[in-house]
Structure formats: structure tokens, C-alpha cells
Write a protein that holds these residues in place. Structure first.
Motif, PDB file in Angstrom:
ATOM      1  N   LYS A 145      -0.684   2.287   3.568  1.00 53.84           N
ATOM      2  CA  LYS A 145      -0.291   2.899   2.420  1.00 53.84           C
ATOM      3  C   LYS A 145       0.818   2.147   1.662  1.00 53.84           C
ATOM      4  O   LYS A 145       1.281   0.920   2.205  1.00 53.84           O
ATOM      5  CB  LYS A 145       0.468   4.396   2.522  1.00 53.84           C
ATOM      6  N   GLU A 146       1.464   2.723   0.748  1.00 54.05           N
ATOM      7  CA  GLU A 146       2.271   1.999  -0.088  1.00 54.05           C
ATOM      8  C   GLU A 146       3.821   1.467   0.538  1.00 54.05           C
ATOM      9  O   GLU A 146       3.885   1.962   1.822  1.00 54.05           O
ATOM     10  CB  GLU A 146       2.679   2.733  -1.330  1.00 54.05           C
ATOM     11  N   GLU A 205      -3.933  14.687   0.747  1.00 56.09           N
ATOM     12  CA  GLU A 205      -2.703  14.450   0.424  1.00 56.09           C
ATOM     13  C   GLU A 205      -2.155  15.396  -0.997  1.00 56.09           C
ATOM     14  O   GLU A 205      -2.942  15.479  -1.646  1.00 56.09           O
ATOM     15  CB  GLU A 205      -2.505  12.845  -0.154  1.00 56.09           C
ATOM     16  N   SER A 209       5.065  -1.785   4.520  1.00 48.86           N
ATOM     17  CA  SER A 209       4.315  -0.588   4.169  1.00 48.86           C
ATOM     18  C   SER A 209       4.330   0.055   5.382  1.00 48.86           C
ATOM     19  O   SER A 209       4.486   0.088   6.404  1.00 48.86           O
ATOM     20  CB  SER A 209       2.928  -1.121   3.570  1.00 48.86           C
ATOM     21  N   THR A 258      -4.855   3.011   8.455  1.00 53.20           N
ATOM     22  CA  THR A 258      -4.875   3.267   7.066  1.00 53.20           C
ATOM     23  C   THR A 258      -3.571   2.678   6.561  1.00 53.20           C
ATOM     24  O   THR A 258      -2.601   2.999   7.467  1.00 53.20           O
ATOM     25  CB  THR A 258      -5.203   4.552   6.830  1.00 53.20           C
ATOM     26  N   TYR A 291       9.595   7.459   6.894  1.00 57.20           N
ATOM     27  CA  TYR A 291       8.397   8.579   6.970  1.00 57.20           C
ATOM     28  C   TYR A 291       8.966   9.623   7.991  1.00 57.20           C
ATOM     29  O   TYR A 291       9.749   9.107   8.850  1.00 57.20           O
ATOM     30  CB  TYR A 291       7.152   7.588   7.469  1.00 57.20           C
TER      31      TYR A 291
END
Length: 946
Positions: free
Chosen positions: A134-135, A208, A120, A132, A140
Motif C-alpha cells: 500500500k501507500e 476498503e 510503505s 499487497t 497502522y
């Protein structure tokens, strides 16, 4: 007063003794928690440092360290981390738990299945420490010069996004008549990737923005734009768009069914180029075109396709080549290639025999052709498009396949290289040969200027000179790209600039070069110790930049490039320093324009590495190590005056017994002064007789201050492990005489061992020897000439040079001839020129003289040394009734790569040497072996036989 001092010393010694008694020997369980550095970085502003660490068989972690406050943020399983430009956050991946990955593999779950444990994306706010997560993501990215934006591409497609499409398909099926089926797709149509969600995060306000069906995306360097390509199953969403990150306005530059790829921005972030097959997407053989967009234009325009005047007939734009703008943005550098023949639909191809045709005139031998086949199918040839003239020029050709353009793509000249005429030579000669050309970038015309140069010629940053190492003259040379005048840069220099210790059967290598000064004014190269400055356009004596301080003090100075984007050498240079005899090291600085000696910054009996400088600060980080000190990271500034340790990667090391390393010297049997390293066991006592292991591979004395962390090494003994368990380890250097590699090892190793024996603390009845590959060959040779060793292990050894000579290195497809004639084996000629050299250096012909128990490790997928070499060695020993064993790890290459196999090998090596050198009970595999009927049921390491 004296009484108190004595008491204090007694207490100190007592504490140390108690501490030593509490320490324990290293064992094979430590691999699960002993951390290895995997990644490190310093933020641009020098405020933060990150270190990613991971054990060989466990989950890792990332440590984010504030270099001002010493605050440390730790995130488990974090990896692949990057600071943003403004150092407000750092993004990274959270790796799936190792145990869950192992279970999924055991359950045979595919990696593409959502049930498979996924990595992730996560990021940590460096001001608050908030993490944090994320999926699962495919990738990235963040803008290089803008710290505000982060984008990531989801690993899996959002199923809800296809609901309308699914409904449409369902309706289509319902409207079909009974028995009617959908027409099959054209079998020549390429399968097109479907996009997933792209998430764009504005970190400043934590908002986002989601874009659907994205396949590829790219930030401009300045962070003003984000480009992305879209695609879905029915191609209705296919297109390419740009987001203006100042106002989040999305502009669609092209929308047609097809593939959009290789999105590339210029340095200023105002121009975009890419390739696409939209004009031929539905044809049997899809062709790509080059597209271009400039800020304020509404759409992207096609600038080159296969109909372009600059393209030769039968050529097209390559989809595989990387795209690039020149530094000033006035040129696009792209790739072209001959259009391949369309694949035939003829079913008779299924009847074709499966075979390879080896032809004596083939440039590459057939296995090498097959290894390179995939790359050859994707090979592209460099071309440029001049945006100001709307003109394309082909630079690389079939005859000159490699081209390098000067001045970061803006130069008027390019260097063309080819080794096509010499491809056959690769099978038996080394290094490779090249012809060099000066290519006019404006016309594409090429002029051959150098022929059969045994060095890959290079071009200076401004393109004024070609430069290369001349092996015949053993000098550096330049060629002026305008006048074509050649210049020997070292003809007025009496100091050798070639490797003075070169012992291979080809002309010596250089010591390398530091680079060029501004505007190609001068070239700086190395001798063994110092740096030399020469002006290529003038006939003058080179100037010693380091004032011969290096040679006088036997210090090897080498330039440290602090800025990865640096084009020219600065006036103020940071140099690494390495003392040739003592192996001490450190950093010095020098200003090229003054006449002072190099200025020492830091220097000690340690090894230094991983030096990094913050881009916008004078802060530097580096690692420091010796045999006992783990290579943790330190921080300082460029003065190195107050370095401070910032990590403690393996604090548990203090709980284990550790050896020590020192240098030894002796004379070889042919009178050469040699160096080597001697590792003494923990709590060394000179009155004790220790077992000793000898290991060698070429020359290792420069590694005196290297730290060897405990690990299940793929091929060699772990020095720290064996020192912790009471062994002495001797690591001798070996210089070689051409044609006599086996004898060279004998001449160096045996007197070295005798020198250690004279020191009085080694048990001469319990000496073992171990090595792999080149070292394994020499061990196989040595045991035919001496009975000095009580036990030996030879990994992946060549036993018979006559049978190995004509074989193939299956990992590369290359013939093995070059290795024996020109490189490591050092025979110096062909089998028919020197048949007795090949026989005399082959252990197989003297197997009847072996009296040393020999363990062999040779794997059945070895692409370096043929597996049958190990089999020949073992078969001879077996027939002669000599104690011997061969371990073969199935489906493994030159060494075991899987952790379970590496650990198994480490255990077997320990059991083997403990049995023969320490009298430990023999495990089952040594005493009885492991029959094929029990394969997979027992390993043979589990039990011992008294």
C-alpha cells in the motif's frame, strides 16, 4: 573391519582439512551482508513464526515460517511486522531502499518531502503467500482480539481533497480590494495538525473504506468499534467519530473546531474517553477537557474541565497524560497539572540576557534541570473519574507526584511516591531515596508510611501490601495497606538474599523477585540460586519453592513469564537455569504445590534467550547459541523434547574461519579465585605462539556461551573477528575493593595473563589490551604500573579523577560526584575525605612511567566521560614524548554511532594491533598522522608505510 574404520576416519579428517583450507578470515566487508536478528514473534495459534533480520549496512528482510509445513515466505525490506488475531495475514512496513535514502540525504531532501524515499505498508496473505503493498503510511493498527480489521493512516494528505478549499481561498483573494491583505492569525494560537486519509480494510471480504482528514484513530480491543479524530486547515472538518464495525455505521460524537487526542477504549470495548480543547480553541491559552462516550449514547459528553469541583484552583486537565480505564471500566484514570502562566507578548523579552543561574539550594543542578525541562513542562498528575458517581478525585499532588493504583485501577488503595526531598542527593548519593504513602482512592487523602527508603517501593497486584528491599537489613519487607503493619519477610531465613558478590560502595542489591500469587496470598523472591515463598501477613519461615535444588547444584533459577498479561504467578512455573561455574543453561519446570524437585526440560552448554509462547498453543520458540553457533531460532512445545531449528540467518558463516571459547580459572594477587573466558583462534595449534589481546569490563565470564557476530562495534574489539585472524583473546573477571579500583584491576588481570602464558601458546612479546569507558580507565591505569603489554587502546578513559569528580555528565545533566563516591568508580567517599584515593587511582599522575604505546578514542560530544579527560591523557603523553594517538569522531557521543564511523574505528583498531603485535606495516595515520589541512580528504587508513 578396523582398516575400514581407519580409512573412514582418514577421509573424514581429510574432508575437514580441505574445508578448513577453503575457509577464509573475516574482514570488514562482511558487515554489509551479515544479518542481525531485529524482531521475532509467534502467532497466537502457534502456526506461524516471523523473523526480521538486517545487516549493519544493508537492506533487511522478513521471513514468515509455517511451523507445521516448514514453508517459508520471504519479503525484502520488511520490518515492524504483526500477525492479526486469527493468523490469516501479517502486516508490516516495507522500508525504503538504503541506497535511495543515502542519496536523498546527500541531496539534502527533507524527510517531509514526497521526493524523500518513504516506507510503505504491506501485508501478506498467509494462505496464498500474496503480498499487497500500500501507500506510504504514518502508522497502522489492528484490533487486538479481532483478526478481521486493519487500518492505516496515509503519510501525505490527498491534495485532491483540498481542491474545494483551495478554490474557496482563491475566490477570497480575488474578492479582496487592491492592497488589502488577509489579517494575520493570532500568534498565540497553536498550530493544528491536518489530517490525512484513513483506510479501513475488511480483510474477510477485501473491501476498503476511506475516511478523510484523520489525525488519530483507535480500535476497541474487541474490534467492534473504530474511533477517529478529524481535522483540516480551516477546522470545518474537526470532530470525533466512531464507526460500528458490525454495520459500518458512522456516528459523529462531537463536531467543533479544535484538537481531539488520546483516544482510549475500555477493556470491553464499549466506552471511549479522550481530551479536547474545543471550548477554548480560539483563545490565547487553550485548555483541555476530558470527554466520555458510552455505547448507545448519541454524543460524547464533557465530564471534567478546569471548572470541576475536584480540581484545585489554578489546575487544569493535562493534554499530555495517557488515558486509561480501570479494569472493570468504572473509572477513568487521567492527568491534571497546574495551569502555566500565559506566555507574554512583551517584545522586551528579546532584550533578556541569555544565562543560567546555578543556586546552591536547587533540588537539581542547573544542567539537569535543563535536560528535564521538556518533560517537566509536560508533567501531569494522576486523577480518577468515578463514572458511577460522576465524581473526580485527585490522587497525585505537587508533593506526591507519582501514584500507582492497585488492582489495575480498581483498588481502594494506591501507592504514592516522592523523591522531592532528596533530589539534591542525586548528585552524590546512590541509589535514589523515596518516601512512600498509602493513598485512599475514595478521598485522595495520603498518609506517609515509609521515609527515606533507598528503593522504589512497589504495590502488590491486589493492593494489600507495599513491598520493598531494605538495604539496611538486607531483607524484603512488606507493609499492610490497611493495618500499616510492617513485616520483615526474611527474618527467619538464614540464606542470604542479597547479592553476595556486590562490590560497590553502597548497601547490596537483592537478587530480585518473581512476583505474587493469587489474591496477594504470598510473595516469591530469589536468593542466588533458588526461589522462596513467604506469606506476608504471617510470621513464618519462607518455604524454598525449588527445594534448594538450585543451591545444591549451583543452578540459578529464575521465573519465565510466558503470558505478558499475567497478573499472578501460576502453580506450574517455567524456570530458566544457569550453572554458576560451568555456565551451562536451559529450562526447568516446577509445580509450587507439590514437593518434587525441579524437572529438567532442556539443558546443555549453550545460551538460551528470546523464549516466546504462542498465546493459544503450547508451542514455544527460542534462540540457542554458543561462541560458534549463531543464535538462530528453534521451535518446540513446553516439554522441549524435540526442538527443531527453524532459521538459518547467516548460512555464509560456514565459509569463514571461526575460533572457540573455553573457561579458565586462576587466583588474583590477593588470593581470590577468579574466572574468565579464553578465545582461541581458528585451527588452533598448541605448538604455535599466538599474539594475544586482553579485554575486560567488570565481569564477563557468564558470557562464555555468547555468540559474537562480526560487526563494527562502537567501542570494543570483536572477538570473532580477531579469533578468525589468528589472535588469542583473554577476557578476565575483575572483583573490586572499595577505594582501589585501579589496584583491583591490576590484581586480577596480571596474574590472569601470566596464567595464560604458562599454557605455552601465547607470544609473551606480543600482548595487547583494549577496553572502553570503565575498561578504558583501567587500561590507562595499568600501563602506568606494568610494561607487560606491547600496545594498548583506552577508549573514553578517565585520566584524572580529581578534575573529573566535580564535572557534569552532559547526557543527563547529572553531577559526576555520585559515580566516584557510590557507583562504578568505587572510591567510597568525597574528594576531600579521600584525596589520596583520587590521586592514587588517577593515571595522569604517573604518566612518566608509561612505556606502552597508547591509542585513545574519545569523542567531542561525550556525555558520559568528559572529552577533556582524553585530552589530559594525550597531552601528558605527547609532552613526555610517549607514542600516543587520539581519535576523536566529531559530533559523536561516548562512542561512534554512525556506521561509517564504527567501521572506521574497527579498521583502525585492526591496523593498530596488527602493526604492533603482528609486525604489519604502519598505516599513514599511525606513522605520520592526519594534519588538519588534509581533514576530510584522507582518513590515513588508506596507505601503509614500510
Amino acid at each position: 573391519m578396523t582398516r575400514y574404520i581407519i580409512s573412514f576416519l582418514f577421509i573424514t579428517l581429510l574432508v575437514n582439512l580441505i574445508s578448513a583450507q577453503q575457509q577464509k578470515s573475516l574482514d570488514h566487508d562482511v558487515y554489509d551482508f551479515w544479518n542481525r536478528p531485529k524482531q521475532n514473534a509467534i502467532s497466537d495459534n502457534g502456526e506461524w513464526f516471523l523473523s526480521v533480520i538486517k545487516p549493519d549496512n544493508g537492506d533487511g528482510q522478513a521471513q514468515f515460517i509455517n511451523l507445521e509445513t516448514n514453508e517459508k515466505l520471504v519479503v525484502q525490506r520488511a520490518d515492524s511486522a504483526r500477525f492479526n488475531k486469527s493468523t490469516t495475514f501479517v502486516a508490516f512496513r516495507i522500508r525504503a531502499k538504503l541506497d535511495s535514502v543515502k542519496k536523498a540525504k546527500k541531496d539534502k531532501i527533507k524527510k517531509t518531502d514526497k521526493k524523500y524515499p518513504q516506507d510503505s505498508l504491506a501485508f501478506i496473505d498467509l494462505s496464498s503467500g500474496k503480498v499487497t503493498v500500500k501507500e506510504p503510511v504514518k502508522s497502522y493498527k489492528m484490533s487486538k482480539d479481532n483478526g478481521r480489521w486493519l487500518a492505516w493512516l496515509a503519510k501525505f494528505k490527498d491534495e485532491s481533497a483540498d481542491s474545494s478549499e483551495a478554490a474557496s481561498d482563491s475566490t477570497k483573494n480575488e474578492n479582496k480590494k487592491d492592497g488589502e491583505t488577509e489579517k494575520p492569525k493570532n500568534k498565540d494560537e497553536k498550530k493544528k495538525a491536518e489530517g490525512t486519509n484513513l483506510v479501513l480494510l475488511d480483510y474477510n471480504n477485501q473491501t476498503e473504506h476511506i475516511f478523510e482528514n484523520i489525525t488519530e484513530y483507535a480500535f476497541s480491543k474487541t474490534g467492534s468499534y473504530l474511533a477517529f479524530a478529524t481535522a483540516n486547515k480551516d477546522s470545518l472538518a474537526d470532530g470525533l467519530s466512531v464507526v460500528n464495525l458490525n454495520n459500518l455505521k458512522v456516528s459523529q460524537l462531537l463536531q467543533k473546531p479544535g484538537v481531539y487526542k488520546n483516544l482510549t477504549w475500555d477493556e470491553q470495548g464499549k466506552q471511549l474517553t479522550f481530551v479536547s480543547n474545543v471550548d477554548s480553541f480560539k483563545t490565547k491559552q487553550q485548555s483541555y477537557a476530558l470527554y466520555y462516550w458510552k455505547e448507545k449514547q448519541k454524543t460524547a459528553r464533557k465530564i471534567v474541565d478546569e471548572k470541576n469541583r475536584g480540581l484545585a484552583k489554578g489546575w487544569w486537565v493535562s493534554e499530555h497524560a495517557k488515558l486509561k480505564f480501570s479494569d472493570n471500566g468504572k473509572r477513568i484514570i487521567f492527568g491534571i497539572a497546574p495551569r502555566p502562566e500565559p506566555e507574554k507578548e512583551d517584545d522586551s523579552l528579546d532584550e533578556m540576557p541569555g544565562l543560567d543561574v546555578w543556586h546552591w539550594k536547587d533540588p537539581y543542578v542547573q544542567p539537569m534541570q535543563l535536560k528535564k525541562l521538556k518533560d517537566e513542562k509536560k508533567r501531569s498528575y494522576k486523577a480518577i473519574y468515578k463514572l458511577t458517581q460522576n465524581k473526580m478525585i485527585q490522587l497525585a499532588t505537587l508533593e506526591i507526584p507519582e501514584v500507582q493504583i492497585s488492582r489495575k485501577g480498581d483498588g481502594g488503595f494506591a501507592l504514592g511516591l516522592t523523591h522531592l526531598p532528596y533530589r539534591q542527593n542525586i548528585s552524590w548519593d546512590y541509589p535514589d531515596y523515596y518516601d512512600a504513602f498509602v493513598v485512599d482512592v475514595h478521598s485522595g487523602k495520603a498518609k506517609k508510611v515509609l521515609e527515606k527508603i533507598q528503593y522504589k517501593v512497589k504495590i502488590s497486584p491486589q493492593g494489600k501490601f507495599l513491598f520493598w528491599w531494605d538495604r539496611d537489613q538486607l531483607t524484603w519487607n512488606t507493609l499492610n495497606t490497611k493495618t500499616l503493619q510492617r513485616n520483615n519477610l526474611c527474618k527467619n531465613l538464614n540464606t542470604p538474599v542479597y547479592n553476595e558478590k556486590h562490590d560497590w560502595p553502597y548497601k547490596a542489591d537483592s537478587y530480585g523477585f518473581a512476583g505474587w500469587t493469587e489474591n496477594d496470598k504470598s510473595f516469591i523472591f530469589y536468593d542466588k540460586y533458588d526461589l522462596w515463598n513467604v506469606t506476608p501477613g504471617k510470621v513464618e519461615k519462607p518455604v524454598n519453592v525449588t527445594r534448594e535444588f538450585g543451591r545444591e547444584n549451583k543452578l540459578r533459577f529464575r521465573y519465565i513469564k510466558l503470558d505478558p498479561e499475567e497478573e499472578f504467578l501460576p502453580d506450574e512455573m517455567l524456570l530458566s537455569a544457569f550453572q554458576d561455574e560451568t555456565k551451562e543453561a536451559g529450562y526447568y519446570s516446577i509445580n509450587r504445590k507439590n514437593k518434587s524437585n525441579p524437572d529438567r526440560k532442556i539443558y546443555m552448554p549453550k545460551r538460551f534467550s528470546h523464549l516466546r509462547k504462542a498465546k493459544d498453543s503450547n508451542k514455544v520458540t527460542f534462540s540457542r547459541e554458543d561462541f560458534r553457533e549463531f543464535p538462530d531460532y528453534w521451535v518446540s512445545d513446553l516439554s522441549f523434547s524435540n526442538p527443531r531449528k527453524i532459521t538459518d540467518i547467516n548460512p555464509q558463516q560456514k565459509d569463514y574461519l571461526w575460533g572457540s571459547a573455553e573457561q579458565v580459572e586462576w587466583n588474583s594477587l590477593d588470593g581470590k579465585k577468579l574466572q574468565g573466558n579464553l578465545i582461541k583462534p581458528a585451527n588452533f595449534d598448541s605448538s604455535v605462539k599466538y599474539p594475544m589481546l586482553v579485554y575486560f569490563y567488570e565481569k564477563n565470564s557468564d558470557n562464555l556461551f555468547r555468540h559474537w557476530m562480526p560487526e563494527p562495534h562502537r567501542s570494543i574489539i570483536n572477538f570473532s573477528f580477531y579469533a578468525s585472524r589468528g589472535y588469542v583473546i583473554f577476557i578476565p573477571d575483575i572483583p573490586y575493593k572499595e577505594g582501589y579500583p585501579g589496584e583491583s584491576a591490576y590484581n586480577a588481570v596480571l596474574p590472569g595473563v601470566n596464567h595464560i602464558l604458562e599454557m605455552g601458546f601465547v607470544d609473551k612479546e606480543n600482548i595487547g589490551v583494549q577496553g572502553h569507558s570503565w575498561g578504558g580507565y583501567q587500561i590507562a591505569y595499568l600501563v602506568t604500573r606494568t610494561n607487560m603489554f606491547k600496545a594498548a587502546e583506552a577508549g573514553a578513559p578517565v585520566a584524572n579523577m580529581t578534575s573529573a569528580y566535580g564535572g557534569i555528565r552532559w547526557g543527563t545533566g547529572k553531577s559526576r560526584m555520585f559515580q566516584y563516591e557510590k557507583t562504578q568508580s568505587r572510591i567510597g567517599g568525597t574528594l576531600w575525605e579521600y584525596p589520596m584515593r583520587y590521586i592514587d587511582n588517577s593515571p595522569l599522575f604517573r604518566m612518566d612511567q608509561v612505556e606502552t604505546p597508547l591509542l585513545i578514542m574519545h569523542n567531542d560530544h561525550d556525555g558520559h566521560v568528559p572529552w577533556y579527560q582524553g585530552i589530559e591523557l594525550f597531552s601528558a603523553l605527547r609532552r613526555l614524548g610517549k607514542p600516543s594517538w587520539m581519535i576523536t569522531y566529531n559530533n559523536e557521543p561516548h562512542w561512534p554511532t554512525k556506521f561509517v564511523n564504527k567501521k572506521d574505528w574497527a579498521i583502525r583498531l585492526q591496523q593498530y594491533f596488527d602493526h604492533f603485535l603482528k609486525g604489519a606495516p604502519a598505516p599513514v595515520w599511525i606513522k605520520e598522522g592526519v594534519p588538519a589541512l588534509k581533514k576530510g580528504k584522507i582518513s590515513g587508513t588508506e596507505g601503509f608505510i614500510e
